[in-house]
Design a protein around this motif. Structure first.
Motif, PDB file in Angstrom:
ATOM      1  N   ILE A  51       0.845  -1.197   0.000  1.00  0.00           N
ATOM      2  CA  ILE A  51       0.000   0.000   0.000  1.00  0.00           C
ATOM      3  C   ILE A  51       0.881   1.248   0.000  1.00  0.00           C
ATOM      4  CG2 ILE A  51      -1.768   1.244   1.273  1.00  0.00           C
ATOM      5  CD1 ILE A  51      -2.668  -1.510   2.305  1.00  0.00           C
ATOM      6  N   ASN A 103      -2.224   8.736   7.767  1.00  0.00           N
ATOM      7  CA  ASN A 103      -2.998   7.528   7.465  1.00  0.00           C
ATOM      8  C   ASN A 103      -2.190   6.258   7.564  1.00  0.00           C
ATOM      9  OD1 ASN A 103      -5.777   6.829   6.307  1.00  0.00           O
ATOM     10  ND2 ASN A 103      -5.513   9.010   5.922  1.00  0.00           N
ATOM     11  N   ILE A 142      -3.512   2.559   8.390  1.00  0.00           N
ATOM     12  CA  ILE A 142      -3.512   1.490   7.394  1.00  0.00           C
ATOM     13  C   ILE A 142      -2.758   0.280   7.948  1.00  0.00           C
ATOM     14  CG2 ILE A 142      -2.625   0.836   5.141  1.00  0.00           C
ATOM     15  CD1 ILE A 142      -3.195   3.643   4.179  1.00  0.00           C
ATOM     16  N   SER A 164      -4.928  -1.466  10.448  1.00  0.00           N
ATOM     17  CA  SER A 164      -6.073  -2.215   9.912  1.00  0.00           C
ATOM     18  C   SER A 164      -5.612  -3.438   9.143  1.00  0.00           C
ATOM     19  CB  SER A 164      -6.964  -1.332   9.044  1.00  0.00           C
ATOM     20  OG  SER A 164      -6.238  -0.390   8.354  1.00  0.00           O
ATOM     21  N   TRP A 193      -4.819  -6.114  11.625  1.00  0.00           N
ATOM     22  CA  TRP A 193      -6.063  -6.649  12.169  1.00  0.00           C
ATOM     23  C   TRP A 193      -6.708  -7.600  11.179  1.00  0.00           C
ATOM     24  CZ3 TRP A 193     -11.279  -6.858  11.500  1.00  0.00           C
ATOM     25  CH2 TRP A 193     -12.048  -7.054  12.652  1.00  0.00           C
ATOM     26  N   VAL A 249      -6.673   7.361  -7.945  1.00  0.00           N
ATOM     27  CA  VAL A 249      -5.387   6.813  -7.537  1.00  0.00           C
ATOM     28  C   VAL A 249      -4.967   7.369  -6.178  1.00  0.00           C
ATOM     29  CG1 VAL A 249      -2.944   6.901  -8.096  1.00  0.00           C
ATOM     30  CG2 VAL A 249      -4.561   6.270  -9.844  1.00  0.00           C
ATOM     31  N   LEU A 250      -5.298   8.644  -5.925  1.00  0.00           N
ATOM     32  CA  LEU A 250      -4.898   9.248  -4.658  1.00  0.00           C
ATOM     33  C   LEU A 250      -5.774   8.765  -3.508  1.00  0.00           C
ATOM     34  CD1 LEU A 250      -4.216  12.955  -5.652  1.00  0.00           C
ATOM     35  CD2 LEU A 250      -2.663  11.036  -5.616  1.00  0.00           C
ATOM     36  N   PRO A 268      -6.011   4.242  -1.932  1.00  0.00           N
ATOM     37  CA  PRO A 268      -5.213   3.666  -0.842  1.00  0.00           C
ATOM     38  C   PRO A 268      -5.665   4.154   0.530  1.00  0.00           C
ATOM     39  CG  PRO A 268      -3.774   4.446  -2.574  1.00  0.00           C
ATOM     40  CD  PRO A 268      -5.144   4.923  -2.917  1.00  0.00           C
ATOM     41  N   LEU A 269      -6.139   5.407   0.608  1.00  0.00           N
ATOM     42  CA  LEU A 269      -6.544   5.947   1.900  1.00  0.00           C
ATOM     43  C   LEU A 269      -7.826   5.297   2.403  1.00  0.00           C
ATOM     44  CD1 LEU A 269      -5.849   9.734   1.316  1.00  0.00           C
ATOM     45  CD2 LEU A 269      -4.382   8.048   2.376  1.00  0.00           C
ATOM     46  N   ILE A 271      -8.588   2.097   2.212  1.00  0.00           N
ATOM     47  CA  ILE A 271      -8.429   0.672   2.548  1.00  0.00           C
ATOM     48  C   ILE A 271      -8.905   0.345   3.962  1.00  0.00           C
ATOM     49  CG2 ILE A 271      -6.703  -1.128   2.945  1.00  0.00           C
ATOM     50  CD1 ILE A 271      -5.247  -0.026   0.485  1.00  0.00           C
ATOM     51  N   PRO A 272      -8.528   1.131   4.996  1.00  0.00           N
ATOM     52  CA  PRO A 272      -9.001   0.782   6.346  1.00  0.00           C
ATOM     53  C   PRO A 272     -10.523   0.729   6.441  1.00  0.00           C
ATOM     54  CG  PRO A 272      -7.253   2.387   6.499  1.00  0.00           C
ATOM     55  CD  PRO A 272      -7.586   2.265   5.052  1.00  0.00           C
ATOM     56  N   ILE A 304     -11.714  -2.491   4.897  1.00  0.00           N
ATOM     57  CA  ILE A 304     -11.400  -3.652   5.744  1.00  0.00           C
ATOM     58  C   ILE A 304     -12.418  -3.777   6.870  1.00  0.00           C
ATOM     59  CG2 ILE A 304      -9.769  -4.530   7.445  1.00  0.00           C
ATOM     60  CD1 ILE A 304      -7.516  -3.593   5.699  1.00  0.00           C
ATOM     61  N   PHE A 305     -12.628  -2.680   7.600  1.00  0.00           N
ATOM     62  CA  PHE A 305     -13.489  -2.788   8.781  1.00  0.00           C
ATOM     63  C   PHE A 305     -14.961  -2.839   8.405  1.00  0.00           C
ATOM     64  CE2 PHE A 305      -9.566  -1.347  10.767  1.00  0.00           C
ATOM     65  CZ  PHE A 305      -9.468  -2.320  11.735  1.00  0.00           C
ATOM     66  N   ALA A 360     -15.436  -6.430   7.366  1.00  0.00           N
ATOM     67  CA  ALA A 360     -15.245  -7.296   8.530  1.00  0.00           C
ATOM     68  C   ALA A 360     -16.443  -7.220   9.462  1.00  0.00           C
ATOM     69  CB  ALA A 360     -13.969  -6.904   9.271  1.00  0.00           C
ATOM     70  N   LEU A 377     -16.403 -13.420  15.176  1.00  0.00           N
ATOM     71  CA  LEU A 377     -16.058 -12.218  15.920  1.00  0.00           C
ATOM     72  C   LEU A 377     -17.321 -11.489  16.357  1.00  0.00           C
ATOM     73  CD1 LEU A 377     -12.984 -11.692  15.865  1.00  0.00           C
ATOM     74  CD2 LEU A 377     -13.546  -9.582  14.682  1.00  0.00           C
ATOM     75  N   PRO A 424     -15.224  -4.539  15.207  1.00  0.00           N
ATOM     76  CA  PRO A 424     -14.927  -3.844  13.951  1.00  0.00           C
ATOM     77  C   PRO A 424     -15.849  -2.661  13.708  1.00  0.00           C
ATOM     78  CG  PRO A 424     -15.852  -6.010  13.511  1.00  0.00           C
ATOM     79  CD  PRO A 424     -15.603  -5.946  14.964  1.00  0.00           C
ATOM     80  N   ILE A 455     -14.578   0.354  15.478  1.00  0.00           N
ATOM     81  CA  ILE A 455     -13.396   0.899  14.801  1.00  0.00           C
ATOM     82  C   ILE A 455     -13.822   1.644  13.537  1.00  0.00           C
ATOM     83  CG2 ILE A 455     -11.197   0.332  13.729  1.00  0.00           C
ATOM     84  CD1 ILE A 455     -11.002  -2.035  15.561  1.00  0.00           C
ATOM     85  N   LEU A 499     -13.036   5.428  12.612  1.00  0.00           N
ATOM     86  CA  LEU A 499     -12.434   5.907  11.359  1.00  0.00           C
ATOM     87  C   LEU A 499     -13.236   7.063  10.785  1.00  0.00           C
ATOM     88  CD1 LEU A 499     -11.459   2.596   9.531  1.00  0.00           C
ATOM     89  CD2 LEU A 499      -9.930   4.263  10.545  1.00  0.00           C
ATOM     90  N   VAL A 553     -12.496  10.166  12.830  1.00  0.00           N
ATOM     91  CA  VAL A 553     -11.182  10.728  12.498  1.00  0.00           C
ATOM     92  C   VAL A 553     -11.265  11.491  11.183  1.00  0.00           C
ATOM     93  CG1 VAL A 553      -8.822  10.137  11.834  1.00  0.00           C
ATOM     94  CG2 VAL A 553      -9.858   9.035  13.791  1.00  0.00           C
ATOM     95  N   VAL A 597      -9.882  15.189  10.055  1.00  0.00           N
ATOM     96  CA  VAL A 597      -8.761  15.353   9.130  1.00  0.00           C
ATOM     97  C   VAL A 597      -9.243  15.896   7.780  1.00  0.00           C
ATOM     98  CG1 VAL A 597      -6.920  14.143   7.910  1.00  0.00           C
ATOM     99  CG2 VAL A 597      -7.447  13.547  10.262  1.00  0.00           C
TER     100      VAL A 597
END
Lengths: 243, 222, 58
Positions: A131, A166, A170, A173, A176, B164-165, B168-169, B171-172, B175-176, B179, B189, B194, B197, B201, B204, B208
């Protein structure tokens, strides 16, 4: 010479030209010594000779994060102090950091093939580095998308800082996610209990690679300053011709 | 406060009007989800298992697609310059714009989820879990995506660079989000971990996102 | 020094690291020459910096 003097590109260029040969020689010596020690290091009782890959993998992985840190400091310099060299430093660091990150990924995969039996394991650390690599590429795409360097610098600085905020999230996560999907299948390196026979070559290599980055970074910054000089001269030429 | 409320009202109205394009996101979401069975095969048990992931990916891509509109239209007609110069703090204005964008483009995705869940053979619990996680997670997508949108508008580049920018940001969140939905459907679980969390996120990103977007607009527009 | 059954992996990774770093060094070196050459060409065509110093001077 104080820090303020370095803000002057011409002074910076003359300093760089004086320092670069020495840095290059020091880097070469350290890397040669590190390579020799790595070659002489004993095999690990579990990993066999593949432990030698670690001597190049760990420094590259360390640099992949260190370079983002350097770029974050440069980004602060761009946004807060409008330091003229900060833009240049941030731009010059991105491709070098991407190269180190790529090397960390590939050497990790080459280590994983004999150890895990597959080139790519969705291991937490490999995935986070992947990543990080994507984010380096995005940053480079951002630099390339705009032709006005100072405008691109401010945008890239914001992206770099957001990325720095970030990256821990990342990392967390992905860790996890990884434990959820494949509990503890991954063999771990010894951690701090690493034997001196491995630790010393690793440290020498890490310092050597860090110096290599500093050398390359300074040289790339010098190129970038010259590129901007070319740009401003071309603009002057164009305006002279127009007048 | 009235200025912000006016901004939110205006943005929602523009987004829902002809030419606004917020509802195209839902259409895209629908299309992506309908495409999936063609790639995977009409295997209902498999679709049930992959359902939450498919819905989350569709929602992620759909919200990414509409992000482009967040600042571009305002930049084109000049109202973005007025917002930047206005007396309302730019961070708050950015937050209001993102909120309006989420109400117009994010909320319809959640409304559409039950219908799409039926097609993917998800039962009521699974569908409501996915909808709940989307409700908690899509604001984070909008607010982090806003940073990319602000960068893209100052650079006069949208589309692929933005994707593209931003991806990647996000992804968290992905995931959660997935999940938490999986935890509600199949365990083992607890759903709460999750999901909390995921909410964290989002919180946050509320902090930000507006600051980074406002900084990017201030530094970028001249 | 024997590298055992995994010699190819160890050698490949070292070779790859060396290759990529050489590429970086070559790229930076070529870029440096290229920029210097362009500065010299621009100066030869009569454009001077506002400070009056020569552009290639370091």
């Amino acid at each position: 010479m104080t820090l303020i003097d370095l803000a002057n590109p011409t002074k910076f260029l003359s300093l760089t030209t004086r320092v670069l040969p020495w840095l290059a020689v020091a880097t070469a010596i350290l890397l040669l010594v590190g390579f020799y020690q790595a070659a002489m290091a004993p095999d690990d009782y579990q990993q066999g000779a593949t432990v030698k890959i670690m001597f190049v993998h760990v420094p590259n992985a360390w640099l992949s994060m260190f370079v983002w840190g350097v770029m974050s400091v440069a980004a602060l310099g761009t946004l807060v102090w409008r330091h003229p060299l900060a833009d240049v430093a941030a731009k010059a660091a991105a491709p070098i950091g991407a190269a180190f990150t790529f090397l960390a990924l590939v050497t990790g995969a080459l280590w994983g093939r004999p150890m895990w039996g597959t080139y790519w394991e969705w291991d937490a650390r490999l995935t986070s580095v992947l990543i990080l690599f994507l984010m380096y590429l995005g940053l480079m795409a951002l630099w390339r998308a705009v032709d006005d360097p100072s405008r691109a610098a401010r945008a890239a600085a914001i992206l770099t800082l957001v990325g720095a905020l970030n990256l821990p999230i990342i990392k967390f996560s992905v860790d996890w996610w990884n434990t959820l999907h494949q509990p503890a299948s991954v063999m771990r390196m010894g951690g701090p209990s690493l034997d001196n026979a491995f630790l010393i070559p690793l440290l020498v290599m890490a310092v050597g690679f860090t110096l290599l980055f500093v050398t390359l970074h300074l040289a790339a910054m010098r190129n970038e300053i010259l590129r901007r000089r070319v740009r401003s001269l071309q603009m002057m030429q164009a305006s002279q011709q127009a007048a | 406060m009235t200025a912000l409320a006016a901004l939110i009202r205006r943005d929602i109205r523009i987004a829902l009007r002809v030419g606004g394009g917020a509802l195209i996101g839902v259409l895209f979401f629908l299309t992506v989800t309908v495409l999936m069975p063609f790639a995977i095969g009409p295997d209902l048990p498999l679709l049930t298992r992959l359902g939450p992931a498919i819905l989350w990916l569709g929602a992620l891509l759909a919200s990414l697609l509409t992000l482009d509109r967040l600042f571009t239209a305002d930049h084109e007609d000049g109202s973005l310059d007025l917002i930047v110069m206005g007396r309302t703090p730019l961070e708050l204005a950015c937050a209001a714009k993102a909120l309006a964008h989420w109400l117009a483009a994010g909320l319809p995705l959640i409304v559409a989820t039950p219908v799409l869940g039926l097609m993917l053979n998800l039962d009521a619990t699974a569908t409501s879990a996915v909808a709940l996680t989307l409700l908690a997670g899509t604001p984070a997508l909008t607010f982090t995506g806003m940073i990319g949108a602000a960068l893209a508008v100052t650079l006069h580049r949208g589309g692929l660079l933005l994707a593209v920018l931003v991806l990647p940001l996000s992804i968290p969140v992905l995931i959660f989000g997935v999940a938490a939905s999986q935890a509600a459907i199949s365990g083992p679980l607890a759903f709460g971990t999750p999901f909390s969390i995921l909410c964290a996120l989002s919180l946050v990103s509320f902090v930000v996102g507006p600051f980074a977007a406002a900084a990017s607009l201030r530094h970028g527009l001249d | 020094m024997s590298l055992g059954p995994y010699a190819s992996f160890v050698v490949t990774s070292y070779a790859l690291v060396a290759a990529i770093i050489m590429l970086l060094i070559i790229w930076i070196g070529v870029d440096y020459r290229h920029q210097r050459q362009r500065l010299r060409d621009l100066e030869a065509s009569g454009v001077t910096r506002r400070s009056g110093r020569t552009a290639t001077e370091i």
